[in-house]
Enzyme design. Structure first.
Site, mmCIF file in Angstrom:
data_model
loop_
_atom_site.group_PDB
_atom_site.id
_atom_site.type_symbol
_atom_site.label_atom_id
_atom_site.label_comp_id
_atom_site.label_asym_id
_atom_site.label_seq_id
_atom_site.Cartn_x
_atom_site.Cartn_y
_atom_site.Cartn_z
ATOM 1 C CB CYS A 133 12.877 6.717 -12.478
ATOM 2 S SG CYS A 133 14.557 7.132 -11.993
ATOM 3 C CG HIS B 136 13.933 12.224 -14.519
ATOM 4 N ND1 HIS B 136 12.755 11.632 -14.081
ATOM 5 C CD2 HIS B 136 14.871 11.230 -14.506
ATOM 6 C CE1 HIS B 136 12.987 10.355 -13.822
ATOM 7 N NE2 HIS B 136 14.253 10.079 -14.058
HETATM 8 C C1 LIG Z 1 15.146 3.467 -15.903
HETATM 9 C C2 LIG Z 1 15.629 4.817 -15.781
HETATM 10 O O1 LIG Z 1 15.848 5.434 -16.792
HETATM 11 C C3 LIG Z 1 15.881 5.393 -14.463
HETATM 12 C C4 LIG Z 1 16.292 6.832 -14.593
HETATM 13 O O2 LIG Z 1 15.488 7.691 -14.784
HETATM 14 S S1 LIG Z 1 17.904 7.160 -14.556
HETATM 15 C C5 LIG Z 1 18.019 8.938 -14.569
HETATM 16 C C6 LIG Z 1 18.045 9.524 -13.204
HETATM 17 N N1 LIG Z 1 18.540 10.889 -13.278
HETATM 18 C C7 LIG Z 1 19.840 11.152 -13.397
HETATM 19 O O3 LIG Z 1 20.665 10.248 -13.413
HETATM 20 C C8 LIG Z 1 20.257 12.595 -13.502
HETATM 21 C C9 LIG Z 1 21.317 12.778 -14.570
HETATM 22 N N2 LIG Z 1 21.762 14.131 -14.609
HETATM 23 C C10 LIG Z 1 22.948 14.518 -14.091
HETATM 24 O O4 LIG Z 1 23.719 13.705 -13.613
HETATM 25 C C11 LIG Z 1 23.252 15.991 -14.112
HETATM 26 O O5 LIG Z 1 22.084 16.735 -14.332
HETATM 27 C C12 LIG Z 1 24.270 16.336 -15.240
HETATM 28 C C13 LIG Z 1 25.582 15.667 -14.949
HETATM 29 C C14 LIG Z 1 23.741 15.898 -16.591
HETATM 30 C C15 LIG Z 1 24.461 17.863 -15.274
HETATM 31 O O6 LIG Z 1 24.778 18.287 -13.975
HETATM 32 P P1 LIG Z 1 25.812 19.513 -13.746
HETATM 33 O O7 LIG Z 1 27.057 19.237 -14.505
HETATM 34 O O8 LIG Z 1 25.872 19.725 -12.274
HETATM 35 O O9 LIG Z 1 25.117 20.704 -14.477
HETATM 36 P P2 LIG Z 1 24.060 21.724 -13.895
HETATM 37 O O10 LIG Z 1 24.766 22.652 -12.958
HETATM 38 O O11 LIG Z 1 22.841 21.022 -13.395
HETATM 39 O O12 LIG Z 1 23.673 22.510 -15.200
HETATM 40 C C16 LIG Z 1 24.619 23.340 -15.879
HETATM 41 C C17 LIG Z 1 23.843 24.218 -16.840
HETATM 42 O O13 LIG Z 1 23.260 23.398 -17.855
HETATM 43 C C18 LIG Z 1 21.853 23.509 -17.848
HETATM 44 N N3 LIG Z 1 21.303 22.165 -18.067
HETATM 45 C C19 LIG Z 1 21.371 21.098 -17.237
HETATM 46 N N4 LIG Z 1 20.754 20.045 -17.789
HETATM 47 C C20 LIG Z 1 20.282 20.460 -18.984
HETATM 48 C C21 LIG Z 1 19.506 19.827 -19.996
HETATM 49 N N5 LIG Z 1 19.093 18.572 -19.918
HETATM 50 N N6 LIG Z 1 19.208 20.568 -21.069
HETATM 51 C C22 LIG Z 1 19.562 21.829 -21.190
HETATM 52 N N7 LIG Z 1 20.285 22.500 -20.260
HETATM 53 C C23 LIG Z 1 20.633 21.802 -19.170
HETATM 54 C C24 LIG Z 1 21.516 24.062 -16.473
HETATM 55 O O14 LIG Z 1 20.316 24.806 -16.494
HETATM 56 C C25 LIG Z 1 22.697 24.945 -16.175
HETATM 57 O O15 LIG Z 1 22.518 26.173 -16.866
HETATM 58 P P3 LIG Z 1 23.058 27.562 -16.232
HETATM 59 O O16 LIG Z 1 24.547 27.376 -16.139
HETATM 60 O O17 LIG Z 1 22.620 28.570 -17.225
HETATM 61 O O18 LIG Z 1 22.414 27.670 -14.886
#
Ligand SMILES: CC(=O)CC(=O)SCCNC(=O)CCNC(=O)[C@H](O)C(C)(C)COP(=O)(O)OP(=O)(O)OC[C@H]1O[C@@H](n2cnc3c(N)ncnc32)[C@H](O)[C@@H]1OP(=O)(O)O
Length: 412
Positions: free
Chosen positions: A85, A355
């Site tokens: 990241c 992100h």
């Molecule tokens: C050192 C470090 O820190 C390294 C890093 O960066 S680690 C981080 C790396 N990134 C990640 O790990 C990603 C983490 N995120 C996830 O796992 C997934 O996004 C999650 C589990 C949080 C959600 O995924 P999901 O359950 O499939 O939901 P998803 O289908 O995407 O979204 C459902 C709804 O919520 C909304 N939504 C998703 N994320 C949102 C957020 N952050 N805020 C507001 N709304 C959100 C979407 O737009 C969607 O809306 P609609 O139904 O109206 O379309």
């Protein structure tokens, strides 16, 4: 440092099913070059940050050369940069080093990522694939088996929904912090609510609607204590910056250029679980402050790596804006909100702006350069002169595997 950011460009972050990595890259690079008043032939080297295209699209090698194929660059080096990241910040820091040593006078740093896949399971494999075998259990085990974390309430465990491994690891960090310092779910929610409120004013942001603290606490549970709006999303996007030295500055509009005060890249993963004071972010920011000859009191605005809202709470401590353990109270005080003493993530941060892993660091650059030029519109921090970015990459042991701190100063 006699190094400047002469131009920045960025696509909106979000879901872009009709756009390829190349499309996103061309948009961000075109905007950055136009902003600097340069053409592609002026660029002496390009550093292309990208983290997960290998896992998602099977392209492991020459991603930058492919993404930049139709940009009319000369036969310059294109260096592919992968540092989880922190890939974009790593690309930026390599570009800085390149112009600093005078290998060329103008370099391009790019971060681009396309994570959204029609099969959401594929988007998630990007995280599993990059995770060293057993590391997740080691990280969580180190914190919880030692009795160092607040346990997940049993009724919450049953409500958790699928998520990336990183959400589990951040949840373990948060549980440790809750047990150690009394941090609450409401404080974490307050940060998420604040950041979603900020991104209402950011037309590059993935999400642009306000969320109340109550709505965030009541949202779908991801990994306790995190609900959906507290977590960074799966996103597509690209961002780019033109970096130059003094000779390069003579070829751009110097009045718009933003000066670098410090650029520090470190790797973490070595500290003991209880030794929070030696966190790699604390070490890297201390070094950056030393190079810049500045301290936290001199900083007007921060973009930090809030892969979850808890990430911002923790970074506000590690970057020195409050004592260790004081992040929750700082969030409660309103100091980190637009109009507060030290605004954090005016862009909306990772949990609201989005992100796209390998692009995030340069999106921070885009936001801070925009702020230091006084061009951020309704989310402008009045009189902002010094800005700090913190971009973490990967998690190893009980901290970031890579961390980049960058300090910028407005043109005088
Ligand atoms: C050192 C470090 O820190 C390294 C890093 O960066 S680690 C981080 C790396 N990134 C990640 O790990 C990603 C983490 N995120 C996830 O796992 C997934 O996004 C999650 C589990 C949080 C959600 O995924 P999901 O359950 O499939 O939901 P998803 O289908 O995407 O979204 C459902 C709804 O919520 C909304 N939504 C998703 N994320 C949102 C957020 N952050 N805020 C507001 N709304 C959100 C979407 O737009 C969607 O809306 P609609 O139904 O109206 O379309």
């Amino acid at each position: 440092m006699d190094i400047w950011i002469a131009g920045v460009g960025m696509t909106p972050f979000g879901r872009h099913p009709d756009k390829s990595v190349r499309d996103l890259t061309e948009t961000a690079v075109g905007a950055a070059l136009a902003d600097a008043g340069l053409g592609a032939p002026d660029v002496g080297a390009a550093f292309f940050g990208n983290a997960v295209q290998g896992a998602i699209e099977g392209q492991y090698g020459i991603r930058g050369q492919i993404a930049l194929r139709d940009v009319p660059l000369g036969p310059i080096p294109i260096v592919n940069v992968e540092n989880a990241c922190a890939s974009a910040t790593t690309a930026l820091h390599l570009a800085i080093g390149h112009v600093q040593t005078g290998v060329c006078d103008i370099a391009l740093a790019i971060g681009a990522e396309k994570m959204v896949h029609p099969d959401s399971a594929v988007s998630m494999t990007a995280f599993e694939g990059s995770w060293e075998r057993g590391e997740r259990d080691r990280v969580i085990g180190r914190l919880t088996d030692l009795g160092l974390g607040t346990p997940t309430p049993p009724q919450a465990a049953a409500r958790e929904t699928p998520h990336s491994v990183f959400m589990d690891v951040y949840a373990a960090f948060a549980k440790w912090h809750m047990a150690e310092y009394g941090t609450t779910e409401a404080q974490i929610a307050r940060i998420a609510s604040k950041n979603h409120g900020h991104s209402v004013h950011n037309d590059r942001s993935q999400f642009r609607r306000p969320f109340s603290v109550e709505e965030i606490l009541g949202a779908r549970l991801i990994a306790w204590p995190f609900t959906l709006p507290m977590c960074s999303a799966i996103s597509d996007g690209a961002a780019a910056a033109v970096v130059c030295n003094k000779r390069g500055l003579a070829r751009v509009n110097a009045a718009r250029a933003v000066r670098l005060r410090a650029a520090v890249l470190m790797h973490g993963g070595r500290r003991a679980a209880q030794d929070y004071a030696s966190h790699i972010s604390r070490q890297a920011s201390a070094r950056a402050y030393e190079i810049a000859g500045l301290g936290p009191a001199d900083i007007d605005v921060v973009e930090c790596h809030d892969a979850t809202a808890f990430g911002e709470l923790q970074q506000s401590e590690l970057l020195g804006f409050t004592a260790l353990g004081g992040g929750g109270a700082l969030a409660d005080s309103g100091a980190t909100t637009l109009g507060g003493r030290i605004p954090f993530n005016p862009s909306g941060g990772l949990e609201s702006r989005g992100h796209p892993i390998g692009a995030t660091g340069l999106a921070q650059t885009w936001e801070l350069v925009t702020q230091l030029r006084g061009e951020a519109g309704p989310r402008q921090i009045e009189g902002a002169r010094i800005a700090l970015a913190e971009n973490g990459g990967g998690l190893m042991g009980v901290e970031e595997a890579a961390i980049g701190i960058t300090i910028y100063e407005a043109a005088s």
